[in-house]
Scaffold this motif. Structure first.
Motif, PDB file in Angstrom:
ATOM      1  N   ALA A 123      34.883  42.103  37.426  1.00 13.18           N
ATOM      2  CA  ALA A 123      36.113  41.316  37.295  1.00 13.18           C
ATOM      3  C   ALA A 123      36.285  40.811  35.864  1.00 13.18           C
ATOM      4  N   ASP A 124      35.203  40.328  35.262  1.00 11.31           N
ATOM      5  CA  ASP A 124      35.265  39.883  33.868  1.00 11.31           C
ATOM      6  C   ASP A 124      35.563  41.047  32.938  1.00 11.31           C
ATOM      7  N   TYR A 125      35.021  42.202  33.238  1.00 10.71           N
ATOM      8  CA  TYR A 125      35.221  43.399  32.415  1.00 10.71           C
ATOM      9  C   TYR A 125      36.710  43.743  32.323  1.00 10.71           C
TER      10      TYR A 125
ATOM     11  N   ILE B 110      40.360  40.264  35.426  1.00 12.31           N
ATOM     12  CA  ILE B 110      41.194  40.029  36.605  1.00 12.31           C
ATOM     13  C   ILE B 110      40.506  39.044  37.549  1.00 12.31           C
ATOM     14  N   LYS B 111      41.277  38.452  38.446  1.00 10.10           N
ATOM     15  CA  LYS B 111      40.762  37.404  39.332  1.00 10.10           C
ATOM     16  C   LYS B 111      40.860  37.750  40.812  1.00 10.10           C
ATOM     17  N   GLN B 112      41.601  38.791  41.170  1.00 11.53           N
ATOM     18  CA  GLN B 112      41.842  39.078  42.591  1.00 11.53           C
ATOM     19  C   GLN B 112      40.852  40.116  43.116  1.00 11.53           C
ATOM     20  N   VAL B 113      40.289  39.820  44.277  1.00 13.09           N
ATOM     21  CA  VAL B 113      39.331  40.710  44.939  1.00 13.09           C
ATOM     22  C   VAL B 113      39.781  40.933  46.369  1.00 13.09           C
ATOM     23  N   ILE B 114      39.718  42.185  46.825  1.00 13.05           N
ATOM     24  CA  ILE B 114      40.032  42.507  48.213  1.00 13.05           C
ATOM     25  C   ILE B 114      38.757  43.007  48.878  1.00 13.05           C
ATOM     26  N   ASP B 115      38.269  42.234  49.827  1.00 12.52           N
ATOM     27  CA  ASP B 115      37.023  42.538  50.540  1.00 12.52           C
ATOM     28  C   ASP B 115      37.379  43.176  51.881  1.00 12.52           C
TER      29      ASP B 115
ATOM     30  N   GLY C  19      34.695  31.724  41.290  1.00 12.53           N
ATOM     31  CA  GLY C  19      36.069  31.353  40.970  1.00 12.53           C
ATOM     32  C   GLY C  19      37.068  32.474  41.125  1.00 12.53           C
ATOM     33  N   LEU C  20      36.808  33.414  42.042  1.00 13.79           N
ATOM     34  CA  LEU C  20      37.715  34.541  42.237  1.00 13.79           C
ATOM     35  C   LEU C  20      38.663  34.285  43.410  1.00 13.79           C
ATOM     36  N   ASN C  21      39.820  34.881  43.346  1.00 10.56           N
ATOM     37  CA  ASN C  21      40.820  34.786  44.413  1.00 10.56           C
ATOM     38  C   ASN C  21      40.601  35.962  45.361  1.00 10.56           C
ATOM     39  N   VAL C  22      40.041  35.691  46.535  1.00  6.29           N
ATOM     40  CA  VAL C  22      39.550  36.750  47.422  1.00  6.29           C
ATOM     41  C   VAL C  22      40.372  36.828  48.701  1.00  6.29           C
TER      42      VAL C  22
ATOM     43  N   ASP D  42      51.107  38.959  47.447  1.00  5.13           N
ATOM     44  CA  ASP D  42      50.985  38.724  46.000  1.00  5.13           C
ATOM     45  C   ASP D  42      49.956  39.666  45.382  1.00  5.13           C
ATOM     46  N   LEU D  43      49.928  40.898  45.841  1.00  7.00           N
ATOM     47  CA  LEU D  43      48.982  41.885  45.321  1.00  7.00           C
ATOM     48  C   LEU D  43      49.187  42.094  43.828  1.00  7.00           C
ATOM     49  N   GLU D  44      48.079  42.070  43.095  1.00  2.00           N
ATOM     50  CA  GLU D  44      48.103  42.305  41.660  1.00  2.00           C
ATOM     51  C   GLU D  44      46.883  43.150  41.300  1.00  2.00           C
ATOM     52  N   ASP D  45      46.620  43.322  40.017  1.00  2.00           N
ATOM     53  CA  ASP D  45      45.424  44.062  39.620  1.00  2.00           C
ATOM     54  C   ASP D  45      44.211  43.431  40.283  1.00  2.00           C
ATOM     55  N   CYS D  46      43.397  44.249  40.942  1.00  2.00           N
ATOM     56  CA  CYS D  46      42.344  43.706  41.790  1.00  2.00           C
ATOM     57  C   CYS D  46      41.132  44.633  41.823  1.00  2.00           C
ATOM     58  N   LEU D  47      40.065  44.129  42.462  1.00  2.00           N
ATOM     59  CA  LEU D  47      38.887  44.927  42.757  1.00  2.00           C
ATOM     60  C   LEU D  47      38.838  45.194  44.254  1.00  2.00           C
TER      61      LEU D  47
END
Length: 605
Positions: free
Chosen positions: A170-172, A175-180, A197-200, A375-380
């Motif tokens: 995420a730091d690389y 981005i802050k959004q993660v989809i698990d 501190g990620l938005n999951v 609110d999907l954005e760039d994510c992992l």
């Protein structure tokens, strides 16, 4: 985006395909062992059909091989050189050409060790990848958080390692959004949110899991607040102690000096006391609190800035009267109270910016993330032990969605994968288009099929067996003998019903058979005790056959898992938009046998 270094070099697609070819040559002969069902071991004379060696020899060789280090023995070099050629003809035959039986157990042991993920050089070292992702930056986390306080040791081990890697990715990308996907009880999602501190968004198909995750996350937030409160109390206590010690020193100094100040006015005495005390104590307190904060890692970087950004925030942190203000710097209590309220409001807002949102949805390869996450954005895209087809579906979604920038996925439950070539499509009358296996073009062209029993064998834990956590030989033996009883006495060759966990509730073989027959709906009264025990005595001398055969399946397990993981890695290498992909051994395989993560990164935008 972090000041990252160059990513480690990984094997290219052509190299991986060459590895696949060698692995398939071996598995074409060995897969019959993995596909044999231990329930039918005696009824189908499995040992006689597949192995032409004494069971004691097989067992001793495999146990010795399993207990050795993971690196291939010196004989493995010959296999390595042979693999680079066109076939294995220069290496001693493992299976008989005519009977297809296993005839060379020593060579078999070398081959299964060589065709494992680690020895094929498919993995990128975990620490090496972290260094590449982070560059010279240290990761900023809440060091006060310990997952083993609210998870079992296995889950804590998994969540700590995986969340560290996810946070680095995420730091690389910045981005802050993660989809698990397949978030289950929400352990990983909560940890990523609260610690890093990620938005999951945690998505699971079970509504019960979603509600349970919400409740668990609510409790974890309370746990977090308690941890922070305790940490702040520790700092306040430290400051108060230091202030009192300093005050005692200054009072002593003041008394010692009063003899020379007898003729001074009260105002000058007050000024001298204030000037001696206030600057010194504030400097000492600030310096030592900063050291304590760094040593204890009580706050994250952001919280540290919030607390020490200016002098007033430090004063607010200290206990009342820890610093005596001068008359010229008196802060009205009303204004000070308002400042405290504002600071608490800022802290509350900051802590709530890291969100974990559990959602219920059944995910397939064709799922539209925009329909689930508004609110999907760039994510992992991440998944910790995603079951069956959910793991390949995660890879397909990642490859097809531009918003998905990075991937960290660990699959499990290989036996639940759908296989395209397991059953003729006409007979199955199945309209499914995207199968769990195979994924890559090469295996699709080969129309390769593992089979359910082989995929189930891939879930066996060789490393656990190697450290003494042996196979449940007696329970497997009981079940195999029971099958022969059912066949001979009831005329049933195939039974769709399962015995389940009867063994753990049985006091003896006789008790096991009685309870099992009853559970299967068969009349157990027609079998007297002596007939049941005759079967036991008949097969007891051959229990070592079953133990040796199951050991064969265990040492073959990593090869089948390698095939499944290679299939997924090759699929990612085939995608044009994916810049980098690899396998990483994230977990200790004794603690968590499904320990390999598939990592992939999209091209930088």
């Amino acid at each position: 985006m972090a000041a990252s270094g160059p990513l480690p070099v990984t094997q290219d697609l052509s190299t991986l395909r060459a590895t696949l070819q060698g692995l398939l040559r071996f598995l074409r002969e060995a897969l019959s062992i993995s596909n044999a069902h231990t329930v039918d071991f005696y009824t189908e004379s499995v040992w006689e059909q597949l192995v032409d060696l004494p069971p004691d020899v097989v067992l001793a060789t495999l146990k010795r091989s399993a207990s050795e280090a993971e690196a291939p023995p010196s004989d493995g070099r010959l296999l390595l050189e042979t693999k680079r050629g066109s076939d294995l003809t220069s290496f001693p035959k493992i299976f008989c050409e005519t009977s297809q039986k296993l005839v060379n157990i020593e060579t078999f042991a070398i081959a299964v060790k060589y065709y494992s993920v680690q020895n094929l050089g498919l993995c990128t070292p975990f620490e090496q990848l972290l260094v590449a992702l982070r560059g010279n930056q240290k990761q900023r986390t809440d060091g006060n958080v310990k997952p083993d306080e609210f998870m079992n040791l296995k889950k804590s081990h998994e969540v700590q390692a995986m969340s560290e890697l996810i946070s680095s990715i995420a730091d690389y990308f910045g981005i802050k959004q993660v989809i698990d996907l397949g978030s289950g009880k929400g352990y990983l999602s909560s940890f990523l949110s609260l610690k890093y501190g990620l938005n999951v968004y945690g998505i699971d198909s079970s509504n019960a899991n979603t509600h349970g995750a919400e409740e668990r996350n609510r409790k974890l937030k309370k746990h977090w607040k308690v941890c922070h409160t305790r940490s702040k109390l520790d700092v306040n206590g430290l400051a108060l102690k230091m202030a009192k010690e300093k005050k005692v020193q200054n009072e002593s100094k003041y008394k010692a000096d009063t003899g020379g100040l007898c003729n001074s006015s009260p105002t000058s005495q007050e000024k001298m006391y204030s000037s001696d005390f206030s600057p010194d104590i504030s400097d000492a307190v600030i310096s030592n609190i900063r050291k304590q904060m760094e040593n204890l890692h009580v706050y994250s970087h952001q919280e540290e800035n919030l607390c020490f950004e200016n002098a007033s925030s430090l004063i607010d942190l200290l206990p009342v009267n820890a610093i005596e203000p001068t008359t010229s710097f008196q802060i009205p209590k009303r204004k000070k109270s308002e400042a405290n309220r504002e600071r608490r409001k800022m802290t509350s807002t900051s802590s709530e910016s890291n969100i974990y949102s559990p959602l219920t949805s059944f995910i397939t390869a064709d799922s539209e993330l925009h329909d689930i996450i508004k609110d999907l954005e760039d994510c992992l895209m991440v998944g910790l032990h995603t079951c069956g087809d959910l793991a390949p579906s995660t890879l397909r979604i990642f490859a097809s969605k531009s918003e998905a920038r990075g991937l960290c996925s660990i699959g499990c439950c290989y036996h639940l994968l759908s296989e395209e070539f397991e059953t003729p499509r006409e007979a199955a009358a199945c309209t499914q288009e995207k199968w769990g296996f195979p994924m890559c073009q090469y295996l699709k062209e080969e129309k390769w099929c593992c089979g359910r029993n082989a995929r189930m064998s891939a879930c066996l834990a060789l490393e656990r067996v190697a450290v003494g956590q042996g196979l449940p030989t007696e329970s497997l033996f009981y079940r195999a003998v029971l099958q022969d009883i059912i066949k001979d006495c009831y005329g049933i060759t195939k039974c769709d019903r399962h015995v389940g966990k009867v063994y753990s509730k049985s006091s003896s073989f006789l008790d096991y058979v009685r309870k099992s027959l009853k559970k299967l709906g068969l009349d157990e009264s027609k079998l007297p005790k002596n007939i049941i025990m005759d079967y036991y005595e008949k097969y007891k001398p051959r229990m070592n056959e079953l133990e040796a055969f199951n050991m064969l399946k265990v040492v073959l397990a990593p090869c089948i898992e390698t095939l499944i993981l290679l299939d997924r890695l090759c699929y990612l290498k085939e995608q044009e938009d994916i810049a980098w992909s690899t396998l990483v051994k994230l977990f200790d395989p004794v603690k968590s046998p499904r320990c390999y993560a598939i990592i992939a990164l999209k091209k930088q935008q």
